[in-house]
Design an enzyme around this catalytic site. Sequence first.
Site, PDB file in Angstrom:
ATOM      1  N   SER A 170       0.825  -1.197   0.000  1.00  0.00           N
ATOM      2  CA  SER A 170       0.000   0.000   0.000  1.00  0.00           C
ATOM      3  C   SER A 170       0.868   1.260   0.000  1.00  0.00           C
ATOM      4  O   SER A 170       1.661   1.476  -0.916  1.00  0.00           O
ATOM      5  CB  SER A 170      -0.969  -0.056   1.185  1.00  0.00           C
ATOM      6  N   GLU A 305      -9.790  -5.253  -3.635  1.00  0.00           N
ATOM      7  CA  GLU A 305      -9.070  -4.190  -2.941  1.00  0.00           C
ATOM      8  C   GLU A 305      -9.987  -3.257  -2.150  1.00  0.00           C
ATOM      9  O   GLU A 305      -9.755  -2.976  -0.973  1.00  0.00           O
ATOM     10  CB  GLU A 305      -8.274  -3.353  -3.955  1.00  0.00           C
ATOM     11  N   HIS A 410      -7.857  -5.439   0.634  1.00  0.00           N
ATOM     12  CA  HIS A 410      -6.610  -4.666   0.599  1.00  0.00           C
ATOM     13  C   HIS A 410      -5.732  -5.023   1.791  1.00  0.00           C
ATOM     14  O   HIS A 410      -6.171  -4.947   2.934  1.00  0.00           O
ATOM     15  CB  HIS A 410      -6.958  -3.171   0.632  1.00  0.00           C
TER      16      HIS A 410
END
Length: 498
Positions: A170, A305, A410
């Site tokens: 990320s 995600e 995610h």
Amino acid sequence: MVRGTRSGRHRLFQGIPYAGAPEGRHRWAPPRPAAPWQGVRDATEPGPLCPQVPSPYAPISSTEEDCLVLNVTAPPVADRRRGLPVLVWIHGDGSVGGGSLFDARRLADRGLVVVTPNYRLGVFGGLALPGLEGAGTFGLQDQRAALSWVRRNARAFGGDPGNVTVAGVSFGASAIAAHLTSPASKGLFHRAVMASGEAMTDMPAGAMGPDVPGYPWYMWRSGREMEDITTEMTAPLGCRRDRPQRTLDCLRALPVKKILDVPHIMNAFQVFGYGNATLPELPPEALRAGRFHRVPVLSGATLDEHRTFVGMLYDAVGRPFTEADYDRALRTAFGARSAERVRAEYPTSAFPSPGLAWATVITDRMWARGARAQHDVLARYVPVYAYEFADRDAPMFLPLPGAFDFGAFHAGDTPYLFEDPAAEPLFTPAQRRLSATMTGYWAAFARTGAPRGTGLPAWHPYRPEPAGRPYTQSLAPQRIGPVDYFRTHNLGFWCRVP
């Protein structure tokens, strides 16, 4: 000298300073060398986390600025003449977290020396004022200082300073994209792993909440934009002065706690500033032009995600995302005309709930389209191995109270690489096998630049093709093999809709 802990097959050294305390006149300044010590330093306990405030998904906090420390997890002493591959993990989020929260024993079992540093977060990593050296990039500079520490010290822990992989998830993966394009990071790493990175990702209006505007780039802001964020977020602190240096002096004199008390001051700085010595140009432009450090890349995203963000904002915190919310979100993101086209393509009748419909829209439009663009630009110049983490039963390790189908969410792949105390007890035998395969892939890539090895399913390089269907490896308990990423995420539609 440092003294760590021996535990079974592992050696663990914690809380080693790699840079001096960024406090006082060193707050919002480039990292400086760590103060030397006499004798043997105890490295058996984690060092302090960098300043941060609790969030719904990470109930941790700190006000300690003397936090630029790192941790080393290593196998038993190796042949120091050759050395083992080194993996440096840049954690995600940008406003919470720290290196000591990642248990690297699984990767060390694969023959890696793993280094997990802290770095300055939120406003402490991203503040910008006119004339301030390093404005908007202090967190990146900390990471670079940690990589420099690795180059100097890896061999003492059995690592090879000539074979360093930088990996992250990320915000941490986006930081790696920044290092790929930063001239000052040249030579500090030899391979890169980016999980759910946002190098080429834009952000439709409302994607991260109904009041969050759209941006042409999710992660990148110009120097002027960083200064505007600073002005807005520090206004409640009463430090506006007639000259930037006086403003800076006032801010540096404030207690950490007073700064952290300003609402959203940490989250507002989860971006990187460009147009400076650290990031001279916008990273997407540099990547497209091939102006980046030519190292092999392993890069991927998760199948679902955006379910993380919809869950955190709505259903999983007791506020169901409704049909009316869906209509409003589509109009906000795409305008009235395109909203109708998107709704026709993603009708709520095709999903268990409006929340999952919206999560799929943004997963495909923002995350998958951005991932494909990232893979395409990198693969023109360097070997790229693309993946999609697709375990829709991945254990939810975030402390969110409500029921919601997070799917392959995610950062849901992170516990498959690092042992997580919340996720570990929930793993099925099949998920443990997937974890073993993933750590095998990552370790092979760190050794050779290709995720190939005995017992590992074949994984071919990603090569851009006019048809839009290059090789992407699906990682799921029930199946590891190629996936049509273009079709799975409806990218033909999103090539025609803004």
